[in-house]
Structure formats: C-alpha cells, structure tokens
Design an enzyme around this catalytic site. Structure first.
Site, short mmCIF file in Angstrom:
data_model
loop_
_atom_site.label_atom_id
_atom_site.label_comp_id
_atom_site.label_asym_id
_atom_site.label_seq_id
_atom_site.Cartn_x
_atom_site.Cartn_y
_atom_site.Cartn_z
N LYS A 25 0.87 -1.19 0.00
CA LYS A 25 0.00 0.00 0.00
C LYS A 25 0.89 1.23 0.00
CE LYS A 25 -4.40 0.97 0.10
NZ LYS A 25 -5.54 0.15 -0.35
N ASP A 79 -7.08 4.20 -4.50
CA ASP A 79 -7.74 4.00 -3.20
C ASP A 79 -8.39 5.35 -2.91
OD1 ASP A 79 -7.84 1.92 -0.81
OD2 ASP A 79 -7.52 3.85 0.13
P1 NDP Z 1 -12.97 7.49 -2.70
O1 NDP Z 1 -11.94 8.53 -2.46
O2 NDP Z 1 -13.49 7.28 -4.06
O3 NDP Z 1 -14.19 7.75 -1.72
C1 NDP Z 1 -14.05 7.79 -0.33
C2 NDP Z 1 -15.39 8.12 0.25
O4 NDP Z 1 -15.34 8.06 1.66
C3 NDP Z 1 -15.85 9.50 -0.12
O5 NDP Z 1 -17.24 9.50 -0.20
C4 NDP Z 1 -15.36 10.33 1.06
O6 NDP Z 1 -16.14 11.48 1.22
C5 NDP Z 1 -15.61 9.35 2.19
N1 NDP Z 1 -14.67 9.59 3.29
C6 NDP Z 1 -13.32 9.73 3.22
N2 NDP Z 1 -12.81 9.93 4.43
C7 NDP Z 1 -13.86 9.93 5.28
C8 NDP Z 1 -13.99 10.09 6.66
N3 NDP Z 1 -12.91 10.31 7.43
N4 NDP Z 1 -15.23 10.02 7.19
C9 NDP Z 1 -16.33 9.78 6.42
N5 NDP Z 1 -16.26 9.64 5.09
C10 NDP Z 1 -15.05 9.70 4.54
O7 NDP Z 1 -12.39 6.13 -2.10
P2 NDP Z 1 -12.81 4.64 -2.42
O8 NDP Z 1 -14.28 4.54 -2.67
O9 NDP Z 1 -11.87 4.11 -3.40
O10 NDP Z 1 -12.47 3.94 -1.04
C11 NDP Z 1 -13.41 3.78 0.02
C12 NDP Z 1 -12.97 2.64 0.91
O11 NDP Z 1 -12.89 1.43 0.15
C13 NDP Z 1 -11.59 2.80 1.56
O12 NDP Z 1 -11.59 2.14 2.81
C14 NDP Z 1 -10.68 2.03 0.60
O13 NDP Z 1 -9.50 1.60 1.22
C15 NDP Z 1 -11.59 0.86 0.24
N6 NDP Z 1 -11.29 0.14 -0.98
C16 NDP Z 1 -11.18 0.76 -2.19
C17 NDP Z 1 -10.95 0.02 -3.34
C18 NDP Z 1 -10.90 0.63 -4.70
O14 NDP Z 1 -10.77 -0.12 -5.66
N7 NDP Z 1 -11.01 1.92 -4.85
C19 NDP Z 1 -10.78 -1.44 -3.28
C20 NDP Z 1 -10.98 -2.01 -1.97
C21 NDP Z 1 -11.21 -1.24 -0.89
P3 NDP Z 1 -15.59 12.86 0.64
O15 NDP Z 1 -15.26 12.63 -0.80
O16 NDP Z 1 -16.68 13.81 0.84
O17 NDP Z 1 -14.36 13.13 1.45
O1 2IT Z 2 -7.83 -1.74 -0.93
C1 2IT Z 2 -7.76 -2.20 -2.09
O2 2IT Z 2 -7.85 -3.42 -2.31
C2 2IT Z 2 -7.58 -1.26 -3.20
N1 2IT Z 2 -7.56 -0.06 -2.96
C3 2IT Z 2 -7.39 -1.77 -4.59
C4 2IT Z 2 -5.96 -2.21 -4.81
C5 2IT Z 2 -5.62 -2.60 -6.22
O3 2IT Z 2 -4.42 -2.88 -6.42
O4 2IT Z 2 -6.46 -2.65 -7.11
#
Ligand code: NDP
Ligand code: 2IT
Length: 445
Positions: free
Chosen positions: A124, A164
């Site tokens: 990461k 992420d």
């Molecule tokens: P994004 O940046 O696309 O979205 C994050 C979301 O969470 C936004 O709506 C943001 O709101 C909100 N957010 C961020 N920080 C906070 C906080 N402190 N309190 C409340 N809301 C918060 O990120 P992702 O959708 O990619 O990621 C979301 C989660 O999923 C994370 O835990 C990430 O590690 C996990 N994840 C992501 C993957 C991916 O492929 N993208 C894969 C697997 C897991 P705002 O924009 O208003 O700040």
């Molecule tokens: O938390 C996760 O698994 C991700 N943000 C996606 C990682 C990836 O390499 O696609």
C-alpha cells in the site's frame, strides 16, 4: 502462539500505530488455532516474518500550487509481502495518511490478495496530500512529483500500485504518464488505467460490484436476496458508487450515502439520475453530500451523523476505517439488520464486530467483501501481459466467479458447529494459509 506477548512487543516497537496494531491483532486472533495445530509455522517463525513489512519507502513530494507557492507533502510505499506474487495494492491521497494507516492497509492487502486466487503480494502507499479543492493542474503536478520518487521502486513484475481513497482514474492517468516518461516503457505498472491505454473494462465498478456479489452469496446462505431490501451505504466514492448501482440493479433500495460531514437519507432510493448528479459533484473535488438535499428535496441531510441510525436490512460501510462503532452496531441490530458487508477496509471497530458476531448477524470483513477491486486489477494485469483486452462479459463473469470462490473459502474455514459462518475467521485463515505455505516452500529469505 503467545498472542499477548506478540502484541506487547509490537506495541513497544511501533507505539501509537493503532490502526496497524488493530489489523494485526484481528488476524492473529483468527489464525491462532490453525497456527498452533501446525508447529512448522512456529519453527519457521512465520508470525514475526509476516507482521513486519519487507520494506518501506518514505519520501518528500514538493510541488507548486496555482498561486505559485511551494507545497511539501510526504509520500510512502509499504511493500509488505511478495511470497505469492508481485507487490500489489492501492495508493491513498488523504490528509489523514500516515505510516500506521498504510501499514494496516498493506497488511490487510496480503490476505485479501491471497483470497482472490490470483498471484499478487500485498502493498500500500500514498500521501497526506489533500485532493479536496485542488485544481486539475495542481493534482497533475502533485502526481508527477510523487511518481518522480515512486517509479524507482515499482514495475509490472515487481510492484503494481492502483487507486484507493483520493486516487481514481484521473490520478492514475497523471501517475502513469510520468512513469512512462521516466521508465521509457509502456507496461502494466499501474492498474485502474483508462480504457484507451491498457485499462480493463469493469475495473472502476469492480469493488462495489464485487461487494454486492459477495453479499448476495451471504444472503443466499439464509435463503434471502437483495430484492425489496433497504440498504444503507456510507461514503460516496468509487466503492459506494459501484455498490449503489449493483444493489439497485438487484432490486434493492439504497437510502443513504455519506461524507465526512454527515449523511443523506433519501427514502425514495438513490438511483438513476441521482447517481449521475453525484458523479458530477464528485468530479468537482468538493464536499458532495450536502448539495444533494437541495437538488432532491425529499432527501434529508443529517449533519455530523452516520447512516447507521437508519432502519435497513443490509448495511454496506464503504467510506473509511473505524467508521462503524459499537453503538452503531447495536443500532443496526436493534433496527433489524440481517447482513453487514464491509466495502471499505476495516470500517467496523473490533467492538462493533464483536456485537455482530455475538448476535449471529451475517457479517463479513473488507478483505473478503472488497477483494473484487484488486481481483479485477489482477485481471487487468493478465490482459496487459497478453497485450489484449477482454469484453465486459468476460471480466464481469470472472469477477463474479472469484467473489463466489472467496465466499466458499470463508465458509470452509469459518463455519462453526452450529452452522454459523464467522467470515472474519474464514477470510483470515484462508488468506493466511496460502501465504504462510508459500513462505515455507521458499525458505528463509
Ligand atoms: P474514494 O476517495 O473514491 O471515496 C471515499 C469516500 O469516503 C468519499 O465519499 C469520502 O467522502 C468518504 N470519506 C473519506 N474519508 C472519510 C472520513 N474520514 N469520514 C467519512 N467519510 C469519509 O475512495 P474509495 O471509494 O476508493 O475507497 C473507500 C474505501 O474502500 C476505503 O476504505 C478504501 O481503502 C476501500 N477500498 C477501495 C478500493 C478501490 O478499488 N477503490 C478497493 C478495496 C477497498 P468525501 O469525498 O466527501 O471526502
Ligand atoms: O484496498 C484495495 O484493495 C484497493 N484499494 C485496490 C488495490 C488494487 O491494487 O487494485
């Protein structure tokens, strides 16, 4: 395994790294039994070798903002374990980013990637850079400066970053452009790329789609489906977006989304043009959820609150770590929730998980539920290696198959005598065994 001694030693070595220590404790608690039954793990000192990353790169990122002021951020890449494949895992750009958060995410990624059935190690990275309110030009300059350091450490067979929180298609584009220039090669060094330059169909949707495919399997163990169910989702980023679309497609009504400042409750359901509207707001780099309630007057904005107070059948936390605590869990249970599937990484606190397990709720952890994102990254790597692209149907079918196979692995290792599936235990044991056995096969290195 002397769990308390291991944790005490780690706490002394890494004081204050609370998220990292939380993630390690959860995994060790789950694998304790299988670890003790197999003394060869202990004689190879697998735990000490697993809980510390192989290496951490920390660097300074200097860039110039639109007013001409020089800004300085910190950048990191934590390469945790590559026993089963090249290091693989996302990059997070968020002001809260620190070593503890990236170590917890990198540690979780080892087991998640192991569950996907694809050959990927765990890593990461990221920065404390805050994309909120920044112009496209500022984001580009930051990404370019970030890659100026990172490129030395990564490569398509070495370490393959992705997105992420705060890193989506636009950022991957700027990062890739700089890598290509520095390395003088076009390779699958990042995933989540644009479709015209090596990206895979379905990767943007994959984490949310995969989470819903997984939850569908959980519900099926109780003879239930998404049809007609009320769903509470937190966040409205990449993961929440995909989950909202797929849950709606399967006949459910998604009634909440959230941001750091509060949540939206929309009793009519969040779908169709409302999702398009939110995507527009998100692309503007501003806080998104509040304006939704002006645009769609039936919806209410609850300032400073979390969506877990709403009555729902299914809860999908998709925002960030530790966003669902014990009181939230008790609220959900009181309101009749039947299934909680983590789209985010470690969104539930240990106290919340304890409640879900005690009340025999269908509960599954992020490393199983959200593995569809990195799994589809693995499919993107496969397509890049073959220098071709698969059609939507093929990628989606493979994603679906992978989520079903992760579900089966969780059931295999997590089902207790009464038939209740402890998905936390199942995911941790299945993920651990593959990596630990690979480490044993390859000797002490
Ligand atoms: P994004 O940046 O696309 O979205 C994050 C979301 O969470 C936004 O709506 C943001 O709101 C909100 N957010 C961020 N920080 C906070 C906080 N402190 N309190 C409340 N809301 C918060 O990120 P992702 O959708 O990619 O990621 C979301 C989660 O999923 C994370 O835990 C990430 O590690 C996990 N994840 C992501 C993957 C991916 O492929 N993208 C894969 C697997 C897991 P705002 O924009 O208003 O700040
Ligand atoms: O938390 C996760 O698994 C991700 N943000 C996606 C990682 C990836 O390499 O696609």
């Amino acid at each position: 395994m002397n769990l308390e001694k291991i944790m005490n030693d780690l706490e002394k070595k890494h004081p204050g790294e609370n998220e990292y220590l939380q993630a390690v404790r959860e995994v060790l608690e789950s694998i304790e039994e299988v670890y003790n039954e197999n003394p060869h793990f202990e004689s190879a000192n697998i735990i000490d070798r697993l809980v510390e990353p192989d290496r951490i790169l920390t660097f300074k990122v200097c860039w110039v903002d639109d007013s001409g002021k020089v800004q300085v951020n910190l950048g990191y890449r934590v390469q945790f374990n590559n026993a089963i494949g090249p290091y693989k895992g996302g990059l997070r750009f968020h002001p809260s980013v620190n070593l503890s958060i990236l170590k917890f995410l990198g540690f979780e990624q080892i087991f998640k990637n192991s569950l996907t059935t694809l050959p990927m190690g765990g890593a990461k990275g990221g920065s404390d850079f805050d994309p909120k309110g920044k112009s496209n030009a500022e984001i580009m300059r930051f990404c370019q400066s970030f890659m100026l350091e990172l490129w030395k450490l990564i490569g398509p067979e070495t370490d393959v970053p992705a997105g992420d929180i705060g890193v989506g298609g636009r950022e991957i584009g700027f990062l890739y452009g700089m890598y290509r220039k520095l390395a003088r090669e076009n390779t699958g060094v990042l995933t989540g790329k644009g479709l015209n330059w090596g990206g895979s169909l379905i990767r943007p949707e994959a984490t949310g789609f995969g989470a819903v495919y997984f939850a569908k399997e959980m519900l099926a163990t109780k003879g239930e489906t998404f049809k007609g169910k009320t769903v509470a989702i937190s966040g409205f980023g990449n993961v929440a977006w995909g989950a909202t679309i797929k849950a709606t497609e399967l006949g459910a009504r998604v009634v909440t989304i959230s941001g750091p400042d509060g949540y939206i409750y929309d009793p009519d359901g969040i779908s169709g043009e409302k999702i398009d509207y939110l995507l527009e707001l998100r692309a503007s780099n501003q806080d998104i959820v509040k304006p939704y309630s002006y645009e769609f007057p039936n919806a209410q904005f609850h300032q400073g609150k979390r969506p877990w107070e709403v009555k729902c059948d299914i809860a999908l936390p998709c925002a960030t770590q530790n966003e669902l605590g014990k009181e939230d869990a008790l609220n959900l249970i009181k309101n009749g929730v039947i299934c909680v599937a983590e789209g985010a990484n470690m969104p539930s606190t240990p106290e919340a998980i304890e409640q879900f397990l005690e009340h025999k709720i269908l509960f599954a952890p992020g490393k199983a539920v959200n593995a569809g994102g990195v799994a589809t990254s693995g499919l993107e790597m496969a397509q890049n290696a073959m220098k071709l692209s698969w059609p939507i149907k093929e990628v989606d079918e493979r994603l679906h198959e992978i989520m079903c196979s992760i579900h089966s692995a969780c059931v295999k290792y997590g089902k207790d005598k009464e038939g209740y599936v402890n998905y936390v235990k199942g995911a941790n044991v299945a993920g651990f065994l593959k990596v630990a056995n690979a480490m044993l096969d390859q000797g002490v290195i």
